[in-house]
Write an enzyme that holds these catalytic residues in place. Structure first.
Site, PDB file in Angstrom:
ATOM      1  CG  HIS A 152      -1.984  -0.995   1.217  1.00 27.32           C
ATOM      2  ND1 HIS A 152      -3.269  -0.724   1.627  1.00 27.32           N
ATOM      3  CD2 HIS A 152      -1.994  -2.289   0.811  1.00 27.32           C
ATOM      4  CE1 HIS A 152      -4.007  -1.815   1.498  1.00 27.32           C
ATOM      5  NE2 HIS A 152      -3.248  -2.778   1.007  1.00 27.32           N
ATOM      6  CG  ASP A 157      -3.089   2.375  -2.282  1.00 29.95           C
ATOM      7  OD1 ASP A 157      -2.500   1.742  -3.181  1.00 29.95           O
ATOM      8  OD2 ASP A 157      -3.160   1.972  -1.111  1.00 29.95           O
TER       9      ASP A 157
END
Length: 237
Positions: A152, A157
């Site tokens: 992540h 993202d």
């Protein structure tokens, strides 16, 4: 309309228990187009990340030691977000963390600075009930390339979520209002109206197998919504 797709990475899952923001990524959309005017900061959280969080984002405590604290980037962040509509996946999580950071430095909560919030997780649950609706699952479903996402990262993202949001709402741009033949579209072309009454359109009825498959899909949707689907309620009336 100016929209900002926002994502954060944090030291853990609970802002109320003292977890802090370590990364903020923002991607700007104007009229649903990427502008390239993005904002990205790593933030010194003044504490270590939990082991589970480290496995998710891979941002080491040592890397963050010399990064600016939230108070040092707050003015730039709030100026960038001013008046924008935010697009966030699971918005209560990110907004909760941002509000806690703002509270620590004596600033008003996020809602005082922005024009509104769209939660793409809520949208996805409505569009795909009973399905997995995490960012990776949506990328796969909507054919958004997420091959570079091994860990992540707030900016990556946010960029992926921008593509996901545009794909989820693409049909909104295809709606045409009934306009006169002399009216002109945004690209300067005359709108052509077609008289469908002159066409002999065949009616194709579903066969027994197709009707059964359709009923199975409706039953799955009804089960996923715990019996709240309107067509089931209306059929009883």
């Amino acid at each position: 309309m100016r929209q900002v797709v926002l994502d954060t990475e944090t030291t853990g899952l609970s802002a109320e228990s003292g977890d802090r923001i370590i990364e903020i990524g923002c991607v700007e959309l104007v009229a649903r187009k990427l502008t390239g005017n993005n904002l990205h900061h790593y933030v010194n959280p003044e504490r270590d990340s939990h082991e589970d969080a480290l496995k998710v984002h891979g941002i080491s405590n040592e890397f963050l030691r010399d990064k600016p604290k939230f108070a040092q980037i707050a003015d730039e962040l709030l100026e960038y977000l001013q008046g924008a509509e935010l697009i966030i996946h699971n918005a209560p999580f990110d907004i909760g963390f941002l509000n806690k950071e703002l509270e620590r430095i004596g600033r008003p909560p996020l809602k005082a600075h922005i024009g509104g919030v769209i939660d793409t997780l809520v949208m996805a649950k409505e569009m795909f009930p009973g399905k997995r609706n995490g960012l990776d699952a949506l990328c796969d479903r909507l054919e958004v390339d997420n091959s570079g996402r091994t860990l992540h990262g707030a900016l990556l993202d946010a960029e992926l979520l921008a593509d996901v949001y545009i794909n989820m709402t693409r049909g909104q741009d295809a709606l045409l209002m009934d306009v006169g033949p002399s009216e002109v579209s945004k690209v300067g072309q005359e709108v052509v109206r077609i008289d469908l009454s002159t066409l002999d359109l065949p009616v194709l009825c579903a066969n027994e197998q197709e009707a059964g498959a359709h009923e199975a899909v409706l039953a799955d949707l009804d089960k996923a919504s715990k019996g709240k689907t309107l067509w089931r309620q209306l059929s009883v009336v």
